[in-house]
Scaffold this motif. Structure first.
Motif, PDB file in Angstrom:
ATOM      1  N   ASP B 278       2.659 -15.530  -5.941  1.00  0.00           N
ATOM      2  CA  ASP B 278       3.335 -14.778  -7.243  1.00  0.00           C
ATOM      3  C   ASP B 278       4.794 -15.116  -7.165  1.00  0.00           C
ATOM      4  N   HIS B 327       7.736 -10.225  -5.365  1.00  0.00           N
ATOM      5  CA  HIS B 327       6.737  -9.344  -5.978  1.00  0.00           C
ATOM      6  C   HIS B 327       6.307  -8.471  -4.881  1.00  0.00           C
ATOM      7  N   CYS B 329       4.296  -5.695  -4.351  1.00  0.00           N
ATOM      8  CA  CYS B 329       3.079  -4.973  -4.450  1.00  0.00           C
ATOM      9  C   CYS B 329       2.041  -5.958  -3.965  1.00  0.00           C
ATOM     10  N   VAL B 330       2.035  -7.262  -4.123  1.00  0.00           N
ATOM     11  CA  VAL B 330       1.147  -8.104  -3.552  1.00  0.00           C
ATOM     12  C   VAL B 330       1.383  -8.472  -2.414  1.00  0.00           C
ATOM     13  N   ASN B 333      -0.241  -5.850  -0.052  1.00  0.00           N
ATOM     14  CA  ASN B 333      -1.455  -6.092  -0.080  1.00  0.00           C
ATOM     15  C   ASN B 333      -1.908  -7.089   1.051  1.00  0.00           C
ATOM     16  N   MET B 334      -0.960  -7.850   1.551  1.00  0.00           N
ATOM     17  CA  MET B 334      -1.388  -9.030   2.641  1.00  0.00           C
ATOM     18  C   MET B 334      -1.328  -8.296   4.111  1.00  0.00           C
TER      19      MET B 334
END
Lengths: 359, 359
Positions: B278, B327, B329-330, B333-334
């Motif tokens: 991203d 970014h 948020c992503v 998530n990792m």
């Protein structure tokens, strides 16, 4: 249009869901093993694609010499499952990593890669902790401008440093030639090999890499093994590279159309937290098998936005579609599990055990 | 250059590692709550950024009315931690989701969003399973071309469908105006509100969204609540949008330089499986605090490739650097976990409990 299997997956697991067809997985494993056997090159598959010990064992059972891992955490999980021959194709350094690497050496035969003196300076700590010699290959950059020493002279110097380091054993060279760069790679390797031989060393491992390099398998004279990764599942990038067909793509993301939003638009329940923003250099973010002319144009985190303006067929809200991702390795890394099927039969879920093992 | 804290993180956890500064987290939570209080708008933070119940509880303790979730799996985890007021800002449909949504209604007060009749047709199954009425807001597209009905007339029609459905209760409207589109959003909302009122309905929830919309908070007349997500951590996108400073960025990726590769190059142990691809529309893949002129130019899965050609300072192999992601948020998530610190003190690891809850 929703296939009966897609309806079953949605009912039993929900969407989005990663589904692997084990018939295709086994066919892909057999096909690449055969290619390696015919080329006289050992197969050392890279487990970064599937991150699961059972699948790694299938690869070994089919004839692979051992496996490749990118991160120490991946290797730890693979060693715990009984896999004994592991190449970590990565510069490892720092006390935390050296302690773990030493412990790992107690469980498996480990070879690591290095491209600089700082790493070579740290690795003896792992060997000392394990009490076993550690094999080290020199990573060579043969055109990608990624990791690797840039010249044969550097490769020779680093090989000599490794050989002179207590507990380390120089094992050979690791290369990742570009698809067009095999002549350059040969020149680099020949010069590096002659150089280390002049100092009484030799290369027992000469490792090349990349699924798109299937067409070049064995082309490097002296190559002992190849690191295939993506081939177990394949993806849109491999099809674009001409090394796989759509029928070789063993992993599909099953996704529900949750909105049509407008006549030329549609919305999937798979966004960048499922398919990732990796384009792999391709237009659109995956191929929808049911609507190949629909473009997955962009993402929000949990939404995929379809451009249907060039598609003759249009999905309805509630349809469950199958997507071939652009880059399957990063998509699998989003998943806690994948669901195994054979044809139209669901076998069950398989954990992505080494998911998120970043370190 | 490695800070003492970075050295400690590398030693105790290894890199790459996501580190959150709890002083900054709490300051960010307090700042946005204050902004909501001053604007007379309730705060309904989106947990997709942190995916952790403890942090959601901190947000509620500071004054948030409830939370927003994007996926049902996130909401299930939040409800299990005792959070009672949950908006799922997503079109949910299908029998598997309806059964789970019904069960969730037994644990918490749940509102869901819908933008089409197929979804509204499915939702009564959840209400029937739970025996409780289900509140539904109509998602309106006010310029982003993401999810949402495209016209006030569609919004009114869908509101009437909801109100006429057994077990469903029309609760209001959900909007996500573009930063420049608030006048259009007001027009859309006013017309939709007048329309539903003409049919004897009313909007008790009028929800706007987005951290970059901090500058527009409360600007929609009639707005009852706002969905802030990224503000708890902030990132390079929020700094670029002018709603946060570098000091407001509470999450850093600690990453080791594992190679210099060439004089103008460097390689981090954080690639697309850590920082994701991203870009958030920005040049480069993050800001390195120690080397702000170094560009994270591209990624392999586990490598970040630095372009140092414009950087006066250059890291050494072994340095541990801190990266503000584009970014956040992503990136979260990792991660299976983030490490909490206060200033230079490590508190401990916090699981990203709802990570990977794609469905």
């Amino acid at each position: 249009m929703t296939t009966p299997l897609a309806a079953k997956i949605a009912r039993e697991y929900g969407t989005p869901c990663a589904v692997i067809d084990m018939d295709r997985v086994e066919r892909n494993i057999a096909r690449i093993q055969k290619a390696c056997d015919e080329a006289g090159v050992a197969n050392r598959p890279h487990i970064k694609t599937h991150k699961n010990p059972m699948l790694a064992q299938l690869q070994i059972k089919a004839g692979a010499r051992g496996i490749t891992c990118q991160k120490l955490g991946e290797a730890e999980i693979m060693a715990d499952s009984g896999i004994d021959d592991i190449l970590i194709s990565y510069n490892l350094l720092g006390d935390e990593k050296m302690a773990r690497l030493g412990a790992l050496q107690g469980k498996a035969n480990v070879t690591v890669a290095a491209d600089n003196s700082v790493v070579v300076g740290d690795l003896p700590k792992a060997a000392a902790a394990s009490g076993r010699p550690l094999c080290v290959v020199v990573e060579c950059d043969t055109g990608r401008k990624r990791a690797g020493v840039e010249t044969p002279a550097e490769a020779i110097a680093l090989a000599r440093e490794i050989a002179a380091s207590k507990g380390l054993s120089f094992a050979g060279f690791m290369l990742y030639p570009t698809e067009a760069g095999w002549a350059d790679a040969q020149k680099f390797y020949d010069e590096a090999l002659a150089g280390v031989r002049a100092h009484g060393l030799d290369a027992t491992i000469v490792s090349t890499g990349g699924t798109p390099n299937l067409v070049n398998l064995g082309r490097l004279k002296g190559c002992t093994e190849h690191r295939f990764g993506t081939y177990i599942y394949n993806d849109r990038m491999q099809v674009a590279a001409g090394v796989a067909t759509w029928d070789d793509c063993a992993l599909h993301i099953y996704s529900t159309v949750v909105s049509r939003a407008g006549p030329d638009r549609g919305i999937l329940d798979a966004g960048s937290k499922t398919l990732t923003s990796d384009t792999g250099g391709l237009e659109g973010h995956g191929l929808i098998l049911e609507h190949p002319e629909a473009k997955i144009a962009r993402f929000a985190e949990e939404h995929g936005f379809l451009d249907l303006s060039r598609s003759n067929t249009r999905p309805s809200v509630g349809d469950v579609v199958r997507i071939v991702p652009n880059h399957v390795c990063v998509v699998v890394n989003m998943m806690d599990e994948v669901v195994m099927v054979r044809g139209d039969e669901i076998i069950g879920a398989l954990p992505v055990t080494a998911r998120g093992k970043l370190r």
